[in-house]
Scaffold this active site. Structure first.
Site, PDB file in Angstrom:
ATOM      1  N   HIS A 153       0.810  -1.215   0.000  1.00  0.00           N
ATOM      2  CA  HIS A 153       0.000   0.000   0.000  1.00  0.00           C
ATOM      3  C   HIS A 153       0.847   1.271   0.000  1.00  0.00           C
ATOM      4  O   HIS A 153       1.912   1.336   0.606  1.00  0.00           O
ATOM      5  CB  HIS A 153      -0.930   0.007   1.217  1.00  0.00           C
ATOM      6  CG  HIS A 153      -0.201  -0.083   2.535  1.00  0.00           C
ATOM      7  ND1 HIS A 153       0.281   1.015   3.213  1.00  0.00           N
ATOM      8  CD2 HIS A 153       0.147  -1.167   3.283  1.00  0.00           C
ATOM      9  CE1 HIS A 153       0.872   0.623   4.328  1.00  0.00           C
ATOM     10  NE2 HIS A 153       0.808  -0.694   4.397  1.00  0.00           N
ATOM     11  N   ASP A 154       0.371   2.253  -0.735  1.00  0.00           N
ATOM     12  CA  ASP A 154       0.935   3.608  -0.741  1.00  0.00           C
ATOM     13  C   ASP A 154       2.314   3.701  -1.372  1.00  0.00           C
ATOM     14  O   ASP A 154       3.018   4.697  -1.180  1.00  0.00           O
ATOM     15  CB  ASP A 154       0.973   4.196   0.682  1.00  0.00           C
ATOM     16  CG  ASP A 154      -0.398   4.179   1.335  1.00  0.00           C
ATOM     17  OD1 ASP A 154      -1.296   4.873   0.843  1.00  0.00           O
ATOM     18  OD2 ASP A 154      -0.572   3.449   2.337  1.00  0.00           O
ATOM     19  N   GLY A 212       5.104  -1.069   2.643  1.00  0.00           N
ATOM     20  CA  GLY A 212       4.278   0.106   2.429  1.00  0.00           C
ATOM     21  C   GLY A 212       5.053   1.402   2.374  1.00  0.00           C
ATOM     22  O   GLY A 212       6.117   1.549   2.982  1.00  0.00           O
TER      23      GLY A 212
END
Length: 269
Positions: free
Chosen positions: A124-125, A142
């Site tokens: 994520h991200d 992440g």
């Protein structure tokens, strides 16, 4: 869904999914209702696309890839985050990519012409640039940034919030917990800077003179004397009009939450 797509009868395309012209969806694939798949893309078989995922033209995605399912972050509570993948990407078997979270701007972004080999993971991200290669089983935690033309070797793990600079090379099975400068090579667990990616520079057409200058700047940056900040300014003055050297300096100056990966031996490179 466009009528020009070629859909195997065993595939499931949820209402609302947008498939571009000449898309091919193979056996037992699932495409979620908020997915947008670009023209000329192909899902070989057993591919699952979920969430608010946008994939650019001419992607090739191989069996058992899981793209766009919710982030592997216990702080995620269903926020409307996205995953965006650019054009001409190859995503091999069992690759996983997750959308963003509230703590990282709600978006994961992958650039154009990237290759993700079997079992690699984009968390994520993350922000992945263009022409990036992940070898088998690369683990990107992440909030990481991987800049253009970086190559990450098989089984390497990159700590959350790390930055991998443009044209950098990460050796297989490395554990990267600090930022790797553009054009650098990082090796080992925990990874250390092990010189410059000279082979990559030559393959991408950098001149001998430019490579010589980068090597000279590298040695000055990681010399024993003074602080890194002092050496950055010394190199900036010595290579005032050298764009490639200043790319490295700008990367160091920009900083991040992780330290800069440094050599074990000041004479490496």
């Amino acid at each position: 869904m466009t009528a020009m797509a070629h859909i195997h009868p065993t595939a499931i395309i949820e209402p609302g999914a947008e498939l571009g012209a000449d898309v091919r969806v193979g056996p037992f694939c699932m495409v979620g209702s908020q997915v947008r798949l670009g023209d000329g893309s192909e899902l070989i078989s057993h591919v699952v696309l979920a969430g608010r995922t946008t994939i650019g033209p001419r992607a090739r995605i191989f069996p058992f890839a899981s793209i766009g399912h919710q982030p592997q972050d216990l702080k995620y509570h269903g926020e409307p985050s996205t995953l965006t993948i650019g054009s001409d990407c190859m995503i091999r078997e069992s690759v996983t990519m997750n959308p963003g979270t509230e703590g990282g701007g709600l978006q994961t972004v992958v650039g154009d012409r990237c290759v993700f080999l079997t079992g690699s993971h984009v968390a994520h991200d993350c922000k992945v640039g263009d022409n990036v290669i992940f070898s088998n089983n690369v683990m990107l935690a992440g909030h990481c940034t991987v800049q253009d033309f970086a190559i990450i070797g098989g089984g390497a793990a990159v700590h959350q919030y790390c930055r991998i600079g443009a044209h950098a090379f990460i050796g297989g099975l490395s554990g990267v917990e600090n930022d790797v400068i553009p054009y650098g090579i990082a090796l080992g667990n925990r990874a250390h800077l092990a010189g410059l990616n000279i082979v990559g520079l030559k393959r991408r057409g950098f001149s001998r003179e430019t490579i010589h200058d980068i090597r000279k700047a590298y040695r000055l940056l990681f010399a024993d004397e003074g602080t890194l900040q002092e050496r950055v300014e010394d190199v900036a003055n010595s290579f005032e009009d050298h764009g490639v050297v200043h790319e490295i300096l700008d990367f160091i100056r920009a900083g991040g939450s992780r330290s800069i990966c440094t050599p074990r031996d000041a004479h490496e490179g």
